[in-house]
Scaffold this active site. Structure first.
Site: not given
Length: 184
Positions: A56-58, A60-61
């Site tokens: 999920v993190c990438p 958003e980034i």
């Protein structure tokens, strides 16, 4: 023991942390401090993610990066952060196609001290929740949002809230930049 989340009206904590600002050899790292941010006289948007090299993190980034110019246009400094080290951040940026061209620093809170002060350190895994802080030019938290570890946030909503805060006026529900604010 539950964390107490630093909230609206609080002064953002002082910090000095290493950040990844480039993937160019010898130019990867920079010491970023709250003092420098305050001296800039700009708004700050700091968003946190739990772990590098996850799923999920990438997304958003990369989405924050896609809107980087929107933050610049609003006289705001954008900073991403997690409790991973600067070396892990640098490796992830080099490894992940969507992260190679980031325009904002990736702050490394390896001691977890800033995440702890903010009250956003998850108790079991000791990683940061998906938190977003909007901090005014005087260093005061004006907005905070917090998501569970598995739910991505909405970058357009962060921009909408920044727009509303910068009007310094009363903004109704679902207000967007360009619409009338409420008269006193």
């Amino acid at each position: 023991m539950r964390n107490v989340i630093l909230s609206v009206g609080s002064e953002f904590p002082e910090f000095k942390k290493t950040a990844v600002i480039s993937i160019e050899k010898g130019k990867e790292f920079y010491e970023l401090s709250s003092e420098e941010l305050k001296a800039s006289g700009k708004w700050v948007v700091m968003f946190w993610w739990p772990k590098d090299f996850t799923f999920v993190c990438p997304t958003e980034i990369a989405e924050f990066n896609n809107h980087y110019q929107d933050f610049v246009d609003r006289d705001a400094v954008l900073i991403g952060a997690s409790t991973d080290s600067e070396y892990v951040h640098a490796a992830w940026r080099r490894d992940h196609a969507d992260l190679r061209g980031l325009h904002f620093p990736m702050l490394a809170d390896t001691s977890k001290s800033l995440a702890t002060e903010l009250g956003i350190l998850e108790e079991n895994e000791k990683v940061a929740y998906r938190a977003t802080y909007i901090i005014d030019p005087q260093g005061i938290v004006r907005w905070v949002s917090l998501y569970d570890l598995n739910v991505g946030r909405n970058v357009k909503e962060v921009i909408r809230v920044l727009d509303a805060l910068q009007t310094d006026e009363l903004c109704p529900c679902n207000w967007v930049k360009g619409e009338a604010t409420l008269a006193n």
